[in-house]
Write a protein that holds these residues in place. Structure first.
Motif, PDB file in Angstrom:
ATOM      1  N   LYS A   3     140.469 128.893  51.102  1.00 54.20           N
ATOM      2  CA  LYS A   3     140.946 130.120  50.467  1.00 54.20           C
ATOM      3  C   LYS A   3     142.372 129.906  50.011  1.00 54.20           C
ATOM      4  N   LEU A   4     142.645 130.346  48.804  1.00 52.94           N
ATOM      5  CA  LEU A   4     143.987 130.309  48.240  1.00 52.94           C
ATOM      6  C   LEU A   4     144.413 131.735  47.952  1.00 52.94           C
ATOM      7  N   TYR A   5     145.516 132.138  48.569  1.00 50.11           N
ATOM      8  CA  TYR A   5     146.072 133.467  48.345  1.00 50.11           C
ATOM      9  C   TYR A   5     147.221 133.354  47.352  1.00 50.11           C
ATOM     10  N   GLY A   6     147.212 134.263  46.387  1.00 49.96           N
ATOM     11  CA  GLY A   6     148.288 134.263  45.411  1.00 49.96           C
ATOM     12  C   GLY A   6     148.238 135.502  44.559  1.00 49.96           C
ATOM     13  N   GLY A   7     149.213 135.611  43.702  1.00 52.14           N
ATOM     14  CA  GLY A   7     149.273 136.724  42.775  1.00 52.14           C
ATOM     15  C   GLY A   7     149.183 136.214  41.350  1.00 52.14           C
ATOM     16  N   ALA A   8     148.911 137.127  40.442  1.00 49.42           N
ATOM     17  CA  ALA A   8     148.968 136.770  39.026  1.00 49.42           C
ATOM     18  C   ALA A   8     150.407 136.346  38.731  1.00 49.42           C
ATOM     19  N   LYS A   9     150.557 135.333  37.940  1.00 49.24           N
ATOM     20  CA  LYS A   9     151.887 134.834  37.554  1.00 49.24           C
ATOM     21  C   LYS A   9     152.720 134.440  38.773  1.00 49.24           C
ATOM     22  N   SER A  10     152.090 133.757  39.717  1.00 48.66           N
ATOM     23  CA  SER A  10     152.803 133.289  40.909  1.00 48.66           C
ATOM     24  C   SER A  10     152.658 131.775  41.029  1.00 48.66           C
ATOM     25  N   ARG A  11     153.373 131.216  41.975  1.00 51.20           N
ATOM     26  CA  ARG A  11     153.311 129.772  42.214  1.00 51.20           C
ATOM     27  C   ARG A  11     151.949 129.333  42.742  1.00 51.20           C
ATOM     28  N   ALA A  12     151.081 130.268  43.064  1.00 55.20           N
ATOM     29  CA  ALA A  12     149.718 129.910  43.457  1.00 55.20           C
ATOM     30  C   ALA A  12     149.000 129.190  42.316  1.00 55.20           C
ATOM     31  N   SER A  13     149.424 129.443  41.080  1.00 52.97           N
ATOM     32  CA  SER A  13     148.795 128.776  39.935  1.00 52.97           C
ATOM     33  C   SER A  13     149.007 127.266  39.980  1.00 52.97           C
ATOM     34  N   ILE A  14     150.084 126.824  40.609  1.00 52.71           N
ATOM     35  CA  ILE A  14     150.318 125.377  40.772  1.00 52.71           C
ATOM     36  C   ILE A  14     149.209 124.780  41.622  1.00 52.71           C
ATOM     37  N   VAL A  15     148.913 125.440  42.721  1.00 53.31           N
ATOM     38  CA  VAL A  15     147.861 124.967  43.629  1.00 53.31           C
ATOM     39  C   VAL A  15     146.504 125.060  42.939  1.00 53.31           C
ATOM     40  N   ARG A  16     146.279 126.138  42.188  1.00 53.31           N
ATOM     41  CA  ARG A  16     145.011 126.271  41.451  1.00 53.31           C
ATOM     42  C   ARG A  16     144.828 125.101  40.492  1.00 53.31           C
ATOM     43  N   TRP A  17     145.892 124.719  39.798  1.00 54.41           N
ATOM     44  CA  TRP A  17     145.798 123.588  38.875  1.00 54.41           C
ATOM     45  C   TRP A  17     145.323 122.355  39.635  1.00 54.41           C
ATOM     46  N   SER A 173     147.275 119.537  27.791  1.00 56.32           N
ATOM     47  CA  SER A 173     145.961 119.296  27.206  1.00 56.32           C
ATOM     48  C   SER A 173     144.876 119.054  28.258  1.00 56.32           C
ATOM     49  N   ARG A 174     145.255 118.943  29.508  1.00 55.92           N
ATOM     50  CA  ARG A 174     144.285 118.709  30.572  1.00 55.92           C
ATOM     51  C   ARG A 174     143.489 119.999  30.839  1.00 55.92           C
ATOM     52  N   PRO A 175     142.160 119.898  30.904  1.00 57.07           N
ATOM     53  CA  PRO A 175     141.350 121.093  31.174  1.00 57.07           C
ATOM     54  C   PRO A 175     141.741 121.805  32.473  1.00 57.07           C
ATOM     55  N   ALA A 176     142.081 121.067  33.508  1.00 54.79           N
ATOM     56  CA  ALA A 176     142.458 121.694  34.780  1.00 54.79           C
ATOM     57  C   ALA A 176     143.772 122.461  34.641  1.00 54.79           C
ATOM     58  N   PHE A 177     144.688 121.973  33.827  1.00 57.86           N
ATOM     59  CA  PHE A 177     145.931 122.707  33.549  1.00 57.86           C
ATOM     60  C   PHE A 177     145.592 124.036  32.899  1.00 57.86           C
ATOM     61  N   GLN A 178     144.733 123.965  31.873  1.00 54.28           N
ATOM     62  CA  GLN A 178     144.355 125.167  31.141  1.00 54.28           C
ATOM     63  C   GLN A 178     143.712 126.197  32.067  1.00 54.28           C
ATOM     64  N   LYS A 179     142.821 125.737  32.917  1.00 53.36           N
ATOM     65  CA  LYS A 179     142.097 126.649  33.809  1.00 53.36           C
ATOM     66  C   LYS A 179     142.949 127.099  34.981  1.00 53.36           C
ATOM     67  N   GLY A 180     143.646 126.169  35.607  1.00 54.98           N
ATOM     68  CA  GLY A 180     144.381 126.486  36.820  1.00 54.98           C
ATOM     69  C   GLY A 180     145.716 127.140  36.580  1.00 54.98           C
ATOM     70  N   LEU A 181     146.550 126.527  35.749  1.00 52.35           N
ATOM     71  CA  LEU A 181     147.906 127.054  35.549  1.00 52.35           C
ATOM     72  C   LEU A 181     147.916 128.199  34.552  1.00 52.35           C
ATOM     73  N   LEU A 182     147.316 128.012  33.411  1.00 50.64           N
ATOM     74  CA  LEU A 182     147.350 129.069  32.406  1.00 50.64           C
ATOM     75  C   LEU A 182     146.362 130.183  32.708  1.00 50.64           C
ATOM     76  N   GLY A 183     145.198 129.837  33.249  1.00 49.70           N
ATOM     77  CA  GLY A 183     144.213 130.850  33.608  1.00 49.70           C
ATOM     78  C   GLY A 183     144.715 131.784  34.674  1.00 49.70           C
ATOM     79  N   ALA A 184     145.530 131.257  35.568  1.00 47.09           N
ATOM     80  CA  ALA A 184     146.078 132.078  36.649  1.00 47.09           C
ATOM     81  C   ALA A 184     147.168 133.004  36.135  1.00 47.09           C
ATOM     82  N   ASN A 185     147.718 132.681  34.983  1.00 49.42           N
ATOM     83  CA  ASN A 185     148.819 133.474  34.452  1.00 49.42           C
ATOM     84  C   ASN A 185     148.413 134.347  33.275  1.00 49.42           C
ATOM     85  N   ALA A 186     147.151 134.400  33.006  1.00 49.71           N
ATOM     86  CA  ALA A 186     146.683 135.181  31.847  1.00 49.71           C
ATOM     87  C   ALA A 186     146.745 136.666  32.111  1.00 49.71           C
TER      88      ALA A 186
END
Length: 186
Positions: A3-17, A173-186
């Motif tokens: 389980k990963l706990y985080g907020g929108a636009k938080s540093r949790a997006s780093i871990v998601r990536w 350009s990495r798919p995981a960046f797009q999904k993890g870092l940017l997706g978490a901040n959308a």
């Protein structure tokens, strides 16, 4: 499942990536930071500092994005077994989470510290695809996240640092960046 706990636009997006990069299934527990869910007693049992990200992996509760990244890299065979090579990974993760991150705030730090840090990073990236050479690593997630935040939050112009600019383009350009870092901040 982790389980990963985080907020929108938080540093949790780093871990998601990074979780996306290594293909590890996880449950993302979205906290409403604006409503103070990270300050509630149940969450404070996980992290008494009231900060995100936090992971729960079996009996392990861990917070601080750099510590989480290094733990995940180690437990999933993504760290070199050689101590000196592993130390280089730690060096860049810690640099990203401390030195480079601290140069973002307050604005006078950006003006005073960021140019020399980016020049040094540009030199370190010369001739390398990624920060440690040809292969992508957890160090790139830590470093690339901070560089992405510099651009997203402060529109820092990286054109004077062509190796850094090319590096950030490769990471974005990495798919995981797009999904993890940017997706978490959308």
């Amino acid at each position: 499942m982790l389980k990963l706990y985080g907020g929108a636009k938080s540093r949790a997006s780093i871990v998601r990536w990074y979780l996306e990069e290594i293909g590890l299934p996880y449950e993302f527990v979205l906290l409403d930071l604006q409503a103070g869910e990270h300050r509630q007693p149940e969450f404070l049992k996980l992290n008494p500092m009231g900060k995100v990200p936090v992971i729960v992996d079996g009996d392990l509760v861990l917070w601080e994005s750099g510590a989480i990244l290094l733990y995940l890299a180690q437990t999933h065979g993504q760290l070199p077994s050689d101590a000196a090579a592993a130390a280089k990974v730690y060096q860049w993760v810690l640099f990203a989470n401390s030195t480079l991150s601290q140069a973002m705030f307050p604005p006078e730090n950006r003006d005073r510290q960021l140019p020399s840090l980016l020049a040094g990073l540009d030199a370190a990236l010369q001739g390398n695809t990624y920060i440690l050479g040809a292969d992508f690593s957890v160090a790139d997630v830590a470093l690339g996240s901070v560089l992405a935040y510099l651009q997203m939050l402060f529109q820092v112009d990286l054109s004077p640092y062509p190796a850094v600019e090319g590096y950030t383009e490769r990471l974005r350009s990495r798919p995981a960046f797009q999904k993890g870092l940017l997706g978490a901040n959308a």
